[in-house]
Design an enzyme around this catalytic site. Structure first.
Site, PDB file in Angstrom:
ATOM      1  N   GLY A 144       0.856  -1.196   0.000  1.00  0.00           N
ATOM      2  CA  GLY A 144       0.000   0.000   0.000  1.00  0.00           C
ATOM      3  C   GLY A 144       0.882   1.233   0.000  1.00  0.00           C
ATOM      4  O   GLY A 144       1.400   1.632   1.041  1.00  0.00           O
ATOM      5  N   ARG A 179     -14.315   3.906  11.666  1.00  0.00           N
ATOM      6  CA  ARG A 179     -13.345   2.941  11.127  1.00  0.00           C
ATOM      7  C   ARG A 179     -14.054   1.630  10.805  1.00  0.00           C
ATOM      8  O   ARG A 179     -13.710   0.942   9.852  1.00  0.00           O
ATOM      9  CB  ARG A 179     -12.231   2.709  12.138  1.00  0.00           C
ATOM     10  CG  ARG A 179     -11.398   3.973  12.386  1.00  0.00           C
ATOM     11  CD  ARG A 179     -10.306   3.723  13.395  1.00  0.00           C
ATOM     12  NE  ARG A 179      -9.492   4.906  13.614  1.00  0.00           N
ATOM     13  CZ  ARG A 179      -9.728   5.806  14.570  1.00  0.00           C
ATOM     14  NH1 ARG A 179     -10.765   5.660  15.388  1.00  0.00           N
ATOM     15  NH2 ARG A 179      -8.938   6.842  14.710  1.00  0.00           N
ATOM     16  N   ASN A 212      -7.408   0.139   8.440  1.00  0.00           N
ATOM     17  CA  ASN A 212      -8.560   0.159   9.352  1.00  0.00           C
ATOM     18  C   ASN A 212      -9.736  -0.654   8.821  1.00  0.00           C
ATOM     19  O   ASN A 212      -9.892  -0.768   7.604  1.00  0.00           O
ATOM     20  CB  ASN A 212      -9.018   1.611   9.548  1.00  0.00           C
ATOM     21  CG  ASN A 212      -8.221   2.301  10.627  1.00  0.00           C
ATOM     22  OD1 ASN A 212      -7.942   1.708  11.663  1.00  0.00           O
ATOM     23  ND2 ASN A 212      -7.866   3.558  10.395  1.00  0.00           N
ATOM     24  N   ASP A 266      -3.511   6.174  19.602  1.00  0.00           N
ATOM     25  CA  ASP A 266      -4.376   6.853  20.580  1.00  0.00           C
ATOM     26  C   ASP A 266      -3.608   7.140  21.871  1.00  0.00           C
ATOM     27  O   ASP A 266      -3.813   8.166  22.517  1.00  0.00           O
ATOM     28  CB  ASP A 266      -5.599   5.966  20.877  1.00  0.00           C
ATOM     29  CG  ASP A 266      -6.245   5.497  19.586  1.00  0.00           C
ATOM     30  OD1 ASP A 266      -7.088   6.221  19.058  1.00  0.00           O
ATOM     31  OD2 ASP A 266      -5.852   4.426  19.089  1.00  0.00           O
ATOM     32  N   ARG A 274      -1.638  10.182  21.358  1.00  0.00           N
ATOM     33  CA  ARG A 274      -2.515  11.370  21.418  1.00  0.00           C
ATOM     34  C   ARG A 274      -2.933  11.666  22.859  1.00  0.00           C
ATOM     35  O   ARG A 274      -3.004  12.831  23.274  1.00  0.00           O
ATOM     36  CB  ARG A 274      -3.764  11.140  20.556  1.00  0.00           C
ATOM     37  CG  ARG A 274      -3.453  11.146  19.076  1.00  0.00           C
ATOM     38  CD  ARG A 274      -4.660  10.798  18.231  1.00  0.00           C
ATOM     39  NE  ARG A 274      -4.343  10.920  16.807  1.00  0.00           N
ATOM     40  CZ  ARG A 274      -4.878  10.171  15.853  1.00  0.00           C
ATOM     41  NH1 ARG A 274      -5.761   9.235  16.153  1.00  0.00           N
ATOM     42  NH2 ARG A 274      -4.542  10.351  14.602  1.00  0.00           N
ATOM     43  N   HIS A 280      -8.916   0.406  18.537  1.00  0.00           N
ATOM     44  CA  HIS A 280      -8.485   1.662  17.905  1.00  0.00           C
ATOM     45  C   HIS A 280      -9.743   2.201  17.225  1.00  0.00           C
ATOM     46  O   HIS A 280      -9.980   1.986  16.036  1.00  0.00           O
ATOM     47  CB  HIS A 280      -7.381   1.384  16.882  1.00  0.00           C
ATOM     48  CG  HIS A 280      -7.021   2.594  16.054  1.00  0.00           C
ATOM     49  ND1 HIS A 280      -6.603   3.771  16.597  1.00  0.00           N
ATOM     50  CD2 HIS A 280      -7.047   2.793  14.705  1.00  0.00           C
ATOM     51  CE1 HIS A 280      -6.377   4.649  15.624  1.00  0.00           C
ATOM     52  NE2 HIS A 280      -6.648   4.077  14.473  1.00  0.00           N
TER      53      HIS A 280
END
Ligand SMILES: NC(=O)c1ccc[n+]([C@@H]2O[C@H](COP(=O)([O-])OP(=O)(O)OC[C@H]3O[C@@H](n4cnc5c(N)ncnc54)[C@H](O)[C@@H]3O)[C@@H](O)[C@H]2O)c1
Length: 321
Positions: free
Chosen positions: A16, A94, A126, A154, A157, A181
């Site tokens: 990807g 997601r 996701n 997360d 964050r 997540h």
């Protein structure tokens, strides 16, 4: 930019070469953790363009960057990072992506596993927990060798938000987000600490108020961060790329760092299901030997999170539903 020293003899394949894949390739290049970075994408023209551009950045590092000719180029990879798949649109969760990306994994993962039977799979696509479990099922690899980036993002964050609130460098804030997540993630308030003191103790010692409403807002900003970014720029890429490098590093350096990543297991009696807990990372993968002492609310949150991921996984496995 100064030329870096020789990187270790490590090949990393990124499946990807979209926004996340290429930003990760660039971050890896600058981190000097790999000697070879290979991009594999169904859109080979795009991958070629990215590789030409990246190879000019590689001029300042020592890694070779190239386009894969096919899945046979996964052979010998220490880690295969999977970032292929559709992205959230503004307003989508997601879990809305589950069916499309599950079908994509059914075509990608067996081919990676065939050509790189000893690699470590690192999933970023996701919904990452559902797809980490799909990757384990479809590869037949042992659970420790199939890792999802999970709530590492997360957690970063959360520490950032707590650091901002308390005006402390996030490196000195220890706090984790566990579970999905996604929307059912759980902030582990009972263990959150600054300079070794639990938050309430820190507040008492520092003579500041422990503000419950402000902590709820911190959790909300953590949970909603991706929505806010996607609403404005249509995607997220820098944070996740740094987090992926943060997972690659302890694997390559075999240093037992503890990172909150997604892995298949049984959680609060629910499973097998993939979700995030702090895991020890080394060159054999992610190991769940970091026993967290959770309170009853957190354990109940974890159980619900596990159930919601399982539900999404079952709907993805059954194309009729
Ligand atoms: N885990 C996280 O924290 C996190 C953060 C951001 C994005 N993501 C997820 O990462 C995924 C990719 O996001 P993006 O912004 O890079 O999307 P993107 O559209 O920019 O890139 C996706 C790439 O996948 C390629 N692709 C599609 N099918 C393929 C296949 N069968 N084989 C090989 N390549 C294929 C496409 O050609 C494209 O280049 C999404 O699912 C997104 O939700 C995860």
């Amino acid at each position: 930019m100064p030329l870096q020293s020789e990187p270790p003899n490590v090949k990393i394949v990124i499946v990807g070469a979209g926004s996340v894949g290429v930003t990760t390739a660039y971050a890896l290049l600058l981190s000097n953790l790999a000697s070879e970075i290979v991009l594999l994408d169904i859109d080979t023209t795009r991958a070629e363009g990215e590789v030409i551009d990246l190879s000019h950045a590689a001029h300042f590092a020592h890694a070779k960057v190239r386009v894969a000719r096919g899945y046979e180029d996964c052979a010998g990879a220490t880690i295969v990072i999977i970032t292929a798949g559709v992205n959230q649109k503004p307003g989508q969760t997601r879990l809305d992506l589950v069916k499309t990306n599950y079908r994509l994994f059914e075509s990608v993962v067996p081919q990676v596993a065939r050509h790189a039977p000893d690699t470590i799979l690192l999933v970023a696509t996701n919904p990452v927990d559902v797809l980490t479990q799909a990757a384990q099922d479809l590869s037949g690899f042992p659970t420790e060798r199939v890792i999802g980036s999970g709530t590492a993002m997360d957690t970063t964050r959360f520490r950032h938000e707590l650091g901002r609130h308390y005006r402390v460098n996030p490196r000195n804030v220890h706090a984790v987000i566990i579970g999905e997540h996604g929307d059912s993630q759980i902030p582990v308030w009972s263990l959150a600490s600054i300079a070794g003191m639990r938050l309430r103790d820190y507040c008492r010692q520092a003579g500041v108020e422990y503000d419950e409403a402000a902590m709820d807002a911190v959790a909300q900003r953590t949970r909603g961060a991706a929505y806010e970014i996607i609403k404005r720029k249509g995607k997220t890429n820098y944070g996740v790329a740094s987090v992926l490098v943060g997972i690659v590093e302890p694997i390559v350096k075999n240093n037992d760092a503890i990172v909150t990543v997604s892995r298949v297991g049984i959680y609060e009696g629910v499973g097998p299901v993939a979700l995030s807990m702090p895991c020890k990372l080394n060159n054999s993968g992610a190991h769940m030997d970091v026993p967290l002492m959770l309170d009853d609310v957190e354990r109940e949150g974890l159980r619900k999170s596990a159930e919601s991921i399982l539900e999404a996984l079952n709907s993805a496995r059954n194309p009729e539903s």
